[in-house]
Design a protein around this motif. Structure first.
Motif, PDB file in Angstrom:
ATOM      1  N   ALA A  95      20.969 -21.153  67.515  1.00 50.68           N
ATOM      2  CA  ALA A  95      20.262 -21.299  66.257  1.00 50.68           C
ATOM      3  C   ALA A  95      21.105 -22.163  65.343  1.00 50.68           C
ATOM      4  N   PRO A  96      20.528 -22.664  64.248  1.00 55.93           N
ATOM      5  CA  PRO A  96      21.318 -23.444  63.292  1.00 55.93           C
ATOM      6  C   PRO A  96      22.207 -22.523  62.493  1.00 55.93           C
ATOM      7  N   SER A  97      23.312 -22.069  63.114  1.00 59.48           N
ATOM      8  CA  SER A  97      24.105 -20.980  62.554  1.00 59.48           C
ATOM      9  C   SER A  97      25.121 -21.421  61.526  1.00 59.48           C
ATOM     10  N   THR A  98      25.393 -22.720  61.403  1.00 55.04           N
ATOM     11  CA  THR A  98      26.340 -23.159  60.393  1.00 55.04           C
ATOM     12  C   THR A  98      25.834 -22.747  59.024  1.00 55.04           C
ATOM     13  N   GLY A  99      26.634 -21.958  58.302  1.00 53.39           N
ATOM     14  CA  GLY A  99      26.268 -21.565  56.955  1.00 53.39           C
ATOM     15  C   GLY A  99      25.392 -20.344  56.868  1.00 53.39           C
ATOM     16  N   VAL A 100      25.090 -19.683  58.018  1.00 54.01           N
ATOM     17  CA  VAL A 100      24.192 -18.537  57.975  1.00 54.01           C
ATOM     18  C   VAL A 100      24.784 -17.389  57.167  1.00 54.01           C
ATOM     19  N   PHE A 101      26.102 -17.282  57.108  1.00 54.04           N
ATOM     20  CA  PHE A 101      26.756 -16.246  56.321  1.00 54.04           C
ATOM     21  C   PHE A 101      27.070 -16.709  54.900  1.00 54.04           C
ATOM     22  N   VAL A 102      26.692 -17.910  54.557  1.00 52.81           N
ATOM     23  CA  VAL A 102      27.122 -18.522  53.302  1.00 52.81           C
ATOM     24  C   VAL A 102      26.016 -18.595  52.262  1.00 52.81           C
ATOM     25  N   SER A 103      24.782 -18.839  52.692  1.00 60.09           N
ATOM     26  CA  SER A 103      23.724 -19.188  51.746  1.00 60.09           C
ATOM     27  C   SER A 103      23.437 -18.108  50.728  1.00 60.09           C
ATOM     28  N   ALA A 104      23.446 -16.835  51.123  1.00 59.02           N
ATOM     29  CA  ALA A 104      23.158 -15.767  50.170  1.00 59.02           C
ATOM     30  C   ALA A 104      24.232 -15.687  49.093  1.00 59.02           C
ATOM     31  N   LEU A 105      25.494 -15.883  49.462  1.00 56.78           N
ATOM     32  CA  LEU A 105      26.580 -15.881  48.483  1.00 56.78           C
ATOM     33  C   LEU A 105      26.438 -17.055  47.519  1.00 56.78           C
ATOM     34  N   ARG A 106      26.075 -18.214  48.048  1.00 59.32           N
ATOM     35  CA  ARG A 106      25.895 -19.377  47.177  1.00 59.32           C
ATOM     36  C   ARG A 106      24.694 -19.187  46.248  1.00 59.32           C
ATOM     37  N   ASP A 107      23.631 -18.574  46.751  1.00 53.64           N
ATOM     38  CA  ASP A 107      22.476 -18.304  45.901  1.00 53.64           C
ATOM     39  C   ASP A 107      22.864 -17.389  44.741  1.00 53.64           C
ATOM     40  N   ALA A 108      23.651 -16.351  45.039  1.00 54.14           N
ATOM     41  CA  ALA A 108      24.094 -15.432  43.983  1.00 54.14           C
ATOM     42  C   ALA A 108      24.984 -16.139  42.972  1.00 54.14           C
ATOM     43  N   LEU A 109      25.795 -17.073  43.460  1.00 55.41           N
ATOM     44  CA  LEU A 109      26.677 -17.835  42.581  1.00 55.41           C
ATOM     45  C   LEU A 109      25.856 -18.715  41.635  1.00 55.41           C
ATOM     46  N   LEU A 110      24.903 -19.440  42.188  1.00 56.95           N
ATOM     47  CA  LEU A 110      24.074 -20.333  41.365  1.00 56.95           C
ATOM     48  C   LEU A 110      23.185 -19.550  40.403  1.00 56.95           C
ATOM     49  N   ALA A 111      22.792 -18.337  40.780  1.00 58.24           N
ATOM     50  CA  ALA A 111      21.953 -17.506  39.921  1.00 58.24           C
ATOM     51  C   ALA A 111      22.750 -16.806  38.829  1.00 58.24           C
ATOM     52  N   GLY A 112      24.073 -16.952  38.852  1.00 54.75           N
ATOM     53  CA  GLY A 112      24.899 -16.312  37.841  1.00 54.75           C
ATOM     54  C   GLY A 112      25.158 -14.841  38.095  1.00 54.75           C
ATOM     55  N   GLU A 113      24.845 -14.367  39.304  1.00 52.05           N
ATOM     56  CA  GLU A 113      25.080 -12.958  39.629  1.00 52.05           C
ATOM     57  C   GLU A 113      26.546 -12.684  39.923  1.00 52.05           C
ATOM     58  N   VAL A 114      27.268 -13.701  40.359  1.00 51.35           N
ATOM     59  CA  VAL A 114      28.708 -13.616  40.587  1.00 51.35           C
ATOM     60  C   VAL A 114      29.357 -14.879  40.029  1.00 51.35           C
ATOM     61  N   ASP A 115      30.668 -14.818  39.809  1.00 53.94           N
ATOM     62  CA  ASP A 115      31.402 -15.962  39.274  1.00 53.94           C
ATOM     63  C   ASP A 115      32.155 -16.725  40.352  1.00 53.94           C
ATOM     64  N   VAL A 116      32.452 -16.033  41.451  1.00 55.09           N
ATOM     65  CA  VAL A 116      33.260 -16.588  42.544  1.00 55.09           C
ATOM     66  C   VAL A 116      32.656 -16.100  43.853  1.00 55.09           C
ATOM     67  N   ALA A 117      32.697 -16.922  44.879  1.00 56.37           N
ATOM     68  CA  ALA A 117      32.277 -16.503  46.218  1.00 56.37           C
ATOM     69  C   ALA A 117      33.420 -16.762  47.192  1.00 56.37           C
ATOM     70  N   VAL A 118      33.674 -15.788  48.056  1.00 55.17           N
ATOM     71  CA  VAL A 118      34.747 -15.911  49.041  1.00 55.17           C
ATOM     72  C   VAL A 118      34.129 -15.926  50.440  1.00 55.17           C
ATOM     73  N   HIS A 119      34.491 -16.932  51.221  1.00 54.46           N
ATOM     74  CA  HIS A 119      33.976 -17.092  52.574  1.00 54.46           C
ATOM     75  C   HIS A 119      35.143 -17.262  53.557  1.00 54.46           C
ATOM     76  N   SER A 120      34.888 -16.985  54.827  1.00 53.19           N
ATOM     77  CA  SER A 120      35.746 -17.525  55.878  1.00 53.19           C
ATOM     78  C   SER A 120      35.442 -19.018  55.938  1.00 53.19           C
ATOM     79  N   LEU A 121      36.465 -19.852  55.800  1.00 54.36           N
ATOM     80  CA  LEU A 121      36.208 -21.280  55.644  1.00 54.36           C
ATOM     81  C   LEU A 121      35.519 -21.879  56.864  1.00 54.36           C
ATOM     82  N   LYS A 122      35.769 -21.334  58.043  1.00 58.23           N
ATOM     83  CA  LYS A 122      35.132 -21.877  59.252  1.00 58.23           C
ATOM     84  C   LYS A 122      33.619 -21.705  59.219  1.00 58.23           C
ATOM     85  N   ASP A 123      33.096 -20.798  58.365  1.00 57.98           N
ATOM     86  CA  ASP A 123      31.659 -20.595  58.261  1.00 57.98           C
ATOM     87  C   ASP A 123      30.978 -21.607  57.344  1.00 57.98           C
TER      88      ASP A 123
END
Length: 343
Positions: free
Chosen positions: A54-82
């Motif tokens: 599947a197009p798995s690149t970023g599958v663990f990332v998009s929800a965190l980025r959405d929360a960041l852009l929506a102002g629900e969080v100020d910082v998002a932490v990811h495993s960089l390889k994701d």
């Protein structure tokens, strides 16, 4: 002053990694709060849906980025390889803290190494990169897919489902379980994923105060290394599901700091592989290192494409039934290897 809200996945490893970032910020005098976000990747794991293919690149990332852009969080932490290699408008990679050991490890029954496992032993991994490189070693083990967190994967060894699992050492180390590894794989045999072992700390690009704060967590050497690795991957147009390994390291050269980069791209079965390495001088301070690293990664990626990687990438994107399975990897123009000097 309100606490800085740090978005994190809900897994034990993710919250532990985010906790390390929170601790570093607390040490700078900033109050923090972890905010747990459920990602599509977590939901697919819970439902047993495989990511491979599947197009798995970023599958663990998009929800965190959405929360960041929506102002629900100020910082998002990811495993960089994701992280996808492309940017998202409104979000910036504000910090890459010092990297953990990027190598892969084996956790096997009876304290065995890969080479000590009998032929036919079941070795579990969810990574096509690991599968291809272990297949290339010709050990005669059976590579099987696996999903789930660290506890689940290792637990299946005790259950007898698998004889071994292959994991990132960084995750075990951050969980305080590094001593459970029965073998640390030499990068000359199994190169890690680009960015493996590093964390990515993102914030909104217009949040200047948070940007300035997070910049204090950034490590110039780690950022240079992962920039080279990820630029190479982007040049090869390979996502995290492609069998691409890369590792860059800063070393002391005769005339100052240097960055060494080694890389491999393989066919899915490991029968074909292309290995290359390159190095570049770095500036006297860390300010220009990321630019130097990007050029190194781009140049090495372009060289690999010219030397046969493009043919391998084309094969990877073909429907499975149309892929060829050569019996002699040395007969293919992309089946070349180069001795990789240790930095």
């Amino acid at each position: 002053m309100a606490a800085l809200r740090i978005g994190t996945r809900r897994s034990i490893l993710a919250t532990t990694q985010s906790g390390h970032v929170a601790d570093a910020l607390e040490a700078l005098g900033t109050a923090t709060e972890l905010v747990e976000i459920t990602t599509d990747g977590d939901r697919s794991q819970a439902g047993g849906v495989p990511l491979t293919g599947a197009p798995s690149t970023g599958v663990f990332v998009s929800a965190l980025r959405d929360a960041l852009l929506a102002g629900e969080v100020d910082v998002a932490v990811h495993s960089l390889k994701d992280l996808p290699t492309y940017s998202t408008e409104g979000i910036v990679l504000a910090a890459v803290p010092p990297r953990e050991d990027p190598r892969d490890v084996v956790v096997a029954r009876d304290g065995l190494t890969l080479g000590e496992l009998p032929p036919g032993s079941k070795v579990a991994t969810g990574s096509p990169r690991r599968v291809a490189q272990i297949e290339a070693l010709g050990l005669g083990v059976e590579l099987v897919g696996v999903r789930g967190n660290v506890d689940t994967r290792i637990g299946r060894i005790a259950e007898g489902t698998y004889d071994a699992v292959v994991l990132a050492r960084a995750g075990l180390a951050r969980l305080g379980r590094a001593d459970e590894a029965t073998e640390v794989l030499d990068p000359l045999q199994v190169l890690p994923a680009p960015g493996q072992g590093a964390l990515a700390v993102e914030c909104r690009s217009d949040d200047t105060a948070t940007l300035a704060l997070l910049a204090r967590l950034d490590d110039a050497g780690t950022r240079a290394a992962v920039t080279a690795e990820r630029t190479l991957m982007a040049t090869l147009e390979g996502g995290c599901a492609a069998p691409i390994g890369a590792l860059a390291e800063v070393a002391d050269g005769d005339e100052g700091p240097e960055l060494w980069l080694r890389a491999v791209i393989l066919s899915e079965d490991g029968a074909l592989s292309l290995r290359r390495s390159a190095s570049a001088a770095l500036g006297a301070d860390g300010a220009s290192w990321a630019a130097d690293a990007a050029k190194l990664g781009g140049d090495l990626g372009a060289e690999m494409l010219a030397d046969g990687a493009a043919e391998l990438m084309a094969q990877l994107t073909q429907p499975r039934g149309e892929q060829s399975r050569p019996t002699d990897s040395n007969s293919h123009p992309s089946a070349r290897s180069a001795e990789v000097p240790n930095p």
